[in-house]
Design an enzyme around this catalytic site. Sequence first.
Site, PDB file in Angstrom:
ATOM      1  N   ARG A   1       0.925  -1.321   0.082  1.00  0.00           N
ATOM      2  CA  ARG A   1      -0.038  -0.004   0.169  1.00  0.00           C
ATOM      3  C   ARG A   1       1.076   1.195   0.018  1.00  0.00           C
ATOM      4  NH1 ARG A   1      -4.275   0.615   4.926  1.00  0.00           N
ATOM      5  NH2 ARG A   1      -3.207  -1.340   4.616  1.00  0.00           N
TER       6      ARG A   1
ATOM      7  N   LEU B   1      -4.530  -3.199  -1.641  1.00  0.00           N
ATOM      8  CA  LEU B   1      -4.827  -5.155  -1.826  1.00  0.00           C
ATOM      9  C   LEU B   1      -5.878  -5.519  -2.353  1.00  0.00           C
ATOM     10  CD1 LEU B   1      -1.828  -7.285  -0.169  1.00  0.00           C
ATOM     11  CD2 LEU B   1      -2.063  -5.190  -1.888  1.00  0.00           C
TER      12      LEU B   1
ATOM     13  N   LYS C   1       2.888 -18.201   6.923  1.00  0.00           N
ATOM     14  CA  LYS C   1       2.200 -18.842   7.738  1.00  0.00           C
ATOM     15  C   LYS C   1       1.926 -17.577   8.741  1.00  0.00           C
ATOM     16  CE  LYS C   1       4.296 -19.851  11.556  1.00  0.00           C
ATOM     17  NZ  LYS C   1       4.448 -19.685  12.881  1.00  0.00           N
TER      18      LYS C   1
ATOM     19  N   HIS D   1       8.556 -22.883   7.660  1.00  0.00           N
ATOM     20  CA  HIS D   1      10.109 -22.652   6.359  1.00  0.00           C
ATOM     21  C   HIS D   1      11.396 -23.427   7.301  1.00  0.00           C
ATOM     22  CE1 HIS D   1      10.753 -20.469  10.926  1.00  0.00           C
ATOM     23  NE2 HIS D   1      11.613 -20.281  11.141  1.00  0.00           N
TER      24      HIS D   1
ATOM     25  N   LYS E   1      15.259 -25.672   6.727  1.00  0.00           N
ATOM     26  CA  LYS E   1      16.716 -25.789   7.071  1.00  0.00           C
ATOM     27  C   LYS E   1      16.913 -26.971   6.977  1.00  0.00           C
ATOM     28  CE  LYS E   1      14.378 -23.232  11.508  1.00  0.00           C
ATOM     29  NZ  LYS E   1      15.577 -22.366  11.970  1.00  0.00           N
TER      30      LYS E   1
ATOM     31  N   GLU F   1      13.373 -20.707  23.169  1.00  0.00           N
ATOM     32  CA  GLU F   1      13.409 -19.916  23.223  1.00  0.00           C
ATOM     33  C   GLU F   1      14.064 -18.739  24.298  1.00  0.00           C
ATOM     34  OE1 GLU F   1      12.213 -18.713  18.118  1.00  0.00           O
ATOM     35  OE2 GLU F   1      10.332 -19.021  20.245  1.00  0.00           O
TER      36      GLU F   1
ATOM     37  N   ASP G   1       2.324 -21.100  16.703  1.00  0.00           N
ATOM     38  CA  ASP G   1       3.120 -20.052  15.981  1.00  0.00           C
ATOM     39  C   ASP G   1       3.987 -21.614  15.715  1.00  0.00           C
ATOM     40  OD1 ASP G   1       4.198 -17.900  15.415  1.00  0.00           O
ATOM     41  OD2 ASP G   1       5.550 -17.888  17.809  1.00  0.00           O
TER      42      ASP G   1
ATOM     43  N   HIS H   1       5.431 -26.039  12.539  1.00  0.00           N
ATOM     44  CA  HIS H   1       7.214 -26.494  12.226  1.00  0.00           C
ATOM     45  C   HIS H   1       7.904 -27.690  13.752  1.00  0.00           C
ATOM     46  CE1 HIS H   1       7.171 -22.375  11.333  1.00  0.00           C
ATOM     47  NE2 HIS H   1       7.908 -21.611  12.350  1.00  0.00           N
TER      48      HIS H   1
ATOM     49  N   LYS I   1       8.283 -19.420  24.810  1.00  0.00           N
ATOM     50  CA  LYS I   1       9.130 -18.195  24.764  1.00  0.00           C
ATOM     51  C   LYS I   1      10.290 -17.866  26.180  1.00  0.00           C
ATOM     52  CE  LYS I   1       7.796 -16.924  20.805  1.00  0.00           C
ATOM     53  NZ  LYS I   1       8.690 -16.812  19.605  1.00  0.00           N
TER      54      LYS I   1
HETATM   55  C1  BG6 Z   1       8.472 -18.564  13.400  1.00  0.00           C
HETATM   56  C2  BG6 Z   1       7.499 -17.506  15.067  1.00  0.00           C
HETATM   57  O1  BG6 Z   1       7.540 -18.849  12.490  1.00  0.00           O
HETATM   58  O2  BG6 Z   1       9.644 -19.572  13.881  1.00  0.00           O
HETATM   59  C3  BG6 Z   1       8.572 -17.306  15.956  1.00  0.00           C
HETATM   60  O3  BG6 Z   1       6.648 -16.608  14.253  1.00  0.00           O
HETATM   61  C4  BG6 Z   1       9.796 -18.080  15.968  1.00  0.00           C
HETATM   62  O4  BG6 Z   1       7.367 -16.992  17.240  1.00  0.00           O
HETATM   63  C5  BG6 Z   1      10.577 -18.047  14.996  1.00  0.00           C
HETATM   64  O5  BG6 Z   1      10.371 -17.363  17.127  1.00  0.00           O
HETATM   65  C6  BG6 Z   1      11.100 -19.741  14.962  1.00  0.00           C
HETATM   66  O6  BG6 Z   1      12.058 -19.648  14.039  1.00  0.00           O
HETATM   67  P1  BG6 Z   1      13.819 -19.984  14.181  1.00  0.00           P
HETATM   68  O7  BG6 Z   1      14.018 -20.327  12.396  1.00  0.00           O
HETATM   69  O8  BG6 Z   1      13.767 -18.645  14.112  1.00  0.00           O
HETATM   70  O9  BG6 Z   1      14.280 -20.621  14.565  1.00  0.00           O
END
Ligand code: BG6
Length: 464
Positions: A48, A90, A142, A172, A176, A210, A229, A234, A320
């Site tokens: 935008r 959009l 995602k 993602h 990896k 994390e 999340d 993942h 977290k």
């Molecule tokens: C993301 C989440 O998809 O993956 C985040 O939204 C998370 O909260 C992250 O921190 C972790 O991915 P990576 O590759 O940084 O370990």
Amino acid sequence: MDTPESTRADVLVIFGITGDLAKKMTFRALYRMERRGLLDCPIVGVARRDWSSSTLRDHARRAIEDTGESIDETVFDRFAQRLTMVSGDLADQQTYDRVAQAIWGRHSPIFYLEIPPSMFSVVVGGLAHARLTAGARVVLEKPFGHDLASAQTLNDQLHAVLDERQIFRIDHFLGKEAAMDIVFLRFGNSVFEPLWNRDRIQAVQITLAEDFGVDGRGSFYDSVGALRDVVQNHLLQLLGLFAAEPPSVAGADGLRDKRVEVFRAIPPADPKHYVRGQYDGYRAIEGVKPDSRTETFAALRLEIDNWRWAGVPFFIRAGKALPVRATEIRAIYKRPPRLAITHHAPDPNELILRIDPNPGAKLVIQAKEPGADSTRTVDLSLNFADQLGEAPEPYERLLNDAMNGDSSQFTRQDNVEQTWRIMQPLLDAPPPVRSYPPGSWGPHGADALLSGHPGWRDPRREGA
Ligand code: BG6
């Protein structure tokens, strides 16, 4: 005839190019692809904000520098020449008409949607209306839905204008290298396969820890929570890679079929085996509701009801503000019998597959304690980068795969729906959220969840 799978993309169109993900990940990934000679088409940004192409190029340079990447001017100039901008709302069909003009003459576009999922169907509808979807691939970030019903609705909306083979859903973690390596380690080595089943393994733990909170993304995170999340996507994908059978056919569906088979064999998760935590101080973060019950920590137990895994608990935890950043899979083997020569039963072996940081693998074994008739725990440790060199980052791999039409490392509709099915009871009947101090390993219940099984591993143990 060319199919979306077989044709190299001839233009990359990025919706949401002014956003956070582009700033943190996309520009650097594309720049690295340019450096490795993997970019060969124009890139059109859509957002935008009323930016000129030169504003976009300046922004790209700053974004790449901010990631700590050092810039090679020749490579950057080549990359910057590819970038142009289309600004527009959009929700306005004229925006798509302008995109059509910008990519006129191109036949295999990739539309990469780095935008809120609530806009996915609007954008895909706009593209279809501008007659841009034939021969196109659409890459979606995602989260894909927020529960089973919304994921199914979104799939239906997308399928109204796109074939499944045109849809590339990003997780993602599947990009990896260390996650992909699980399959190669397993099936490229005859020593591992006989050790990969219920006869040998007593439990599996998957951890995504994390050591930071959610500052700066409070309002996004508060509507999502740890389960949505990182667990539904993942960590279940890691479980799928770990537990899958070898693929029986080549091509994108070979492995994807096997991962889905694993998910189909997992009964819906039981809220009795689910622990939720929230770190102290979370509710004070900007964008988080003052009375929020969103979990920043989740631990749960799953089972896989198939011949290979029946009876082996899979424990998953993610959080977290934990003591360390580490993602790993830990297979704990059965304890050997007591030995006459050692007078005790040695500790069980373990195989640790480290995804982040410093991807690698570690086999924890017993060796003779020097000067004594007993055993001691030692490990055979492998750091992939030491022996294999630097690996591409997930987005470099995934964007290049999408441009080549290779969907092996993207999640298919049935995969997404199965993982939501497994998580759905936890979303419908979540247990109360328990507080935990930042820097701890989450609420006490996370240890109780493992009762009768080996405790959680601290990834910092023994130089991990
Ligand atoms: C993301 C989440 O998809 O993956 C985040 O939204 C998370 O909260 C992250 O921190 C972790 O991915 P990576 O590759 O940084 O370990």
